[in-house]
Design a protein around this motif. Structure first.
Motif, mmCIF file in Angstrom:
data_model
loop_
_atom_site.group_PDB
_atom_site.id
_atom_site.type_symbol
_atom_site.label_atom_id
_atom_site.label_comp_id
_atom_site.label_asym_id
_atom_site.label_seq_id
_atom_site.Cartn_x
_atom_site.Cartn_y
_atom_site.Cartn_z
ATOM 1 N N VAL A 199 69.217 39.370 28.465
ATOM 2 C CA VAL A 199 68.461 38.672 27.502
ATOM 3 C C VAL A 199 67.423 39.597 27.614
ATOM 4 N N LYS A 200 67.046 40.095 28.523
ATOM 5 C CA LYS A 200 65.566 41.449 27.959
ATOM 6 C C LYS A 200 66.050 42.044 27.052
ATOM 7 N N GLU A 201 66.993 42.228 27.502
ATOM 8 C CA GLU A 201 67.396 43.425 25.933
ATOM 9 C C GLU A 201 66.962 43.405 24.649
ATOM 10 N N ILE A 308 58.078 33.476 26.615
ATOM 11 C CA ILE A 308 57.544 34.879 26.375
ATOM 12 C C ILE A 308 58.894 35.623 25.834
ATOM 13 N N GLY A 309 59.871 35.017 25.236
ATOM 14 C CA GLY A 309 60.665 35.108 24.070
ATOM 15 C C GLY A 309 61.410 34.492 23.922
ATOM 16 N N ILE A 310 62.654 34.553 22.311
ATOM 17 C CA ILE A 310 63.065 33.422 21.518
ATOM 18 C C ILE A 310 64.399 34.489 21.420
ATOM 19 N N ILE A 311 65.789 34.800 21.705
ATOM 20 C CA ILE A 311 67.283 34.648 21.429
ATOM 21 C C ILE A 311 68.384 33.526 20.168
ATOM 22 N N HIS A 312 68.195 34.571 19.119
ATOM 23 C CA HIS A 312 68.906 33.997 18.530
ATOM 24 C C HIS A 312 70.983 34.006 18.690
ATOM 25 N N MET A 313 71.739 33.646 18.522
ATOM 26 C CA MET A 313 72.920 33.580 18.898
ATOM 27 C C MET A 313 72.716 34.613 18.289
ATOM 28 N N HIS A 314 73.008 35.199 17.149
ATOM 29 C CA HIS A 314 73.302 36.434 15.966
ATOM 30 C C HIS A 314 72.716 37.833 16.513
ATOM 31 N N ASP A 315 71.756 37.615 17.389
ATOM 32 C CA ASP A 315 71.155 38.807 18.582
ATOM 33 C C ASP A 315 72.627 38.968 18.900
ATOM 34 N N ILE A 316 72.852 38.201 20.063
ATOM 35 C CA ILE A 316 73.920 38.195 21.440
ATOM 36 C C ILE A 316 75.114 39.285 19.646
ATOM 37 N N LEU A 317 75.610 38.324 19.764
ATOM 38 C CA LEU A 317 77.293 38.829 18.550
ATOM 39 C C LEU A 317 76.701 40.043 18.208
#
Length: 323
Positions: A199-201, A308-317
């Motif tokens: 996730v941190k990447e 400390i962060g946010i991650i969206h599904m699009h970031d992963i895909l």
């Protein structure tokens, strides 16, 4: 030769090797346990060695060990005698592969291994061989016949040696408590590397993270959601700990049930106990959580549940991650 005959011959090879593998499984004894203990307690690295087909097996086993938590290095015995022996230290363990146990190139290393006091594990098909007799631990292959119709080409013997190396690596993996995250750190490239990204990447941090306090006005909420562009905002309490999330969907539902955007606070529209992610978890795990709960964003929190962060599904895909 007709197709049926070709298939029959191929099946014979596979079946003969499978039978020998089954016998090997039944034949495993305390020598395998001692080999595992030697490597597990090794303060250095594992040095694998062998020549010819056995050398190829040794190289593969070294690679597997290194990628699963046991530092390892393949040493070609001929190159070792011309300077590369310097890689071997007394705290290492040497894992030597030789079907006969009499390979001259490997035997030439014995005096230096003994001089250094390095522990030696050998895997051979001859328990009475020179290599076996000078080993701290010897594992017997027990191959009665090669799958080669001439009984010459190393086939069954190399298969068994490879399987023994895999068995050592996998047992050590479990005993070390090696995890998917540890594996990910050693495989940063290719399809496997993408699958094992953390996730941190991929997550957004710092000023990119949309955050409001639970006592902030809904106007502040809308401004923060709009300006950060994730379609969501983390809601924190006075101590800065995550207490909720407001998404575009939450806003629509709040308005539909008669919520007053002009006179309401963030805590009035938020969803409490939102799903979160941690920096050190696999992005694939975060993706599965999103799909399981039909959401598109996760707030990344620390041990004290501070955003400390946010991650969206699009970031992963976009990163090509799958689970």
């Amino acid at each position: 030769m007709n197709p049926e005959e070709i298939i029959r011959k191929a099946k014979r090879v596979i079946e003969e090797e499978a039978r020998e593998l089954s016998k090997l499984s039944e034949r495993l004894d305390h020598s395998f346990v001692r080999a595992v203990e030697l490597i597990l307690n090794c303060e250095g690295k594992v040095i694998t060695t062998g020549v010819g087909k056995s050398g190829h097996i040794a190289q593969k086993v070294a690679s597997t060990l290194s990628s699963t938590g046991t530092p390892s290095h393949y040493l070609h015995p001929s190159e070792a005698l011309h300077g590369d022996l310097g890689v071997v230290e007394s705290k290492d363990v040497v894992l030597a592969f030789s079907k006969s146990g009499e390979s001259a190139e490997v035997l030439a290393l014995l005096p230096y291994i003994k001089l250094l006091g390095t522990k030696l594990i050998s895997i051979t098909n001859n328990p009475n061989s020179t290599l076996a007799k000078h080993s701290d631990v010897h594992i017997f292959l027990g191959v009665s016949k090669e799958a080669c119709p001439l009984n010459l080409a190393p086939t069954t013997s190399t298969t068994l040696a490879l399987v023994l190396g895999d068995a050592l690596a996998m047992v050590l993996l479990e005993l070390r408590g090696f995890t998917e995250k540890d594996f990910a750190l050693r495989h940063p490239a290719g399809a496997l590397g993408r699958k094992l990204k953390l996730v941190k990447e991929l997550c957004h941090t710092g000023e990119e993270v949309p955050i409001v306090k639970e006592t902030d006005s809904m106007k502040d909420v809308i401004v923060e959601i709009t300006s950060k562009g994730f379609g969501a905002v983390a809601v924190v309490n006075e101590e800065g700990r995550l207490v909720g999330i407001i998404t575009d969907g939450d806003l629509r539902r709040f308005i539909n049930r008669g919520g007053d955007l002009n006179n309401s606070l963030a805590k009035d529209a938020m969803t409490t106990n939102p799903k979160t992610a941690r920096m050190e978890e696999l992005a694939a795990e975060a993706l599965k959580r999103m799909e399981d709960h039909k959401i598109t964003v996760l707030i990344v929190v620390d041990e004290e549940r501070r955003p400390i962060g946010i991650i969206h599904m699009h970031d992963i895909l976009r990163a090509g991650v799958i689970y």
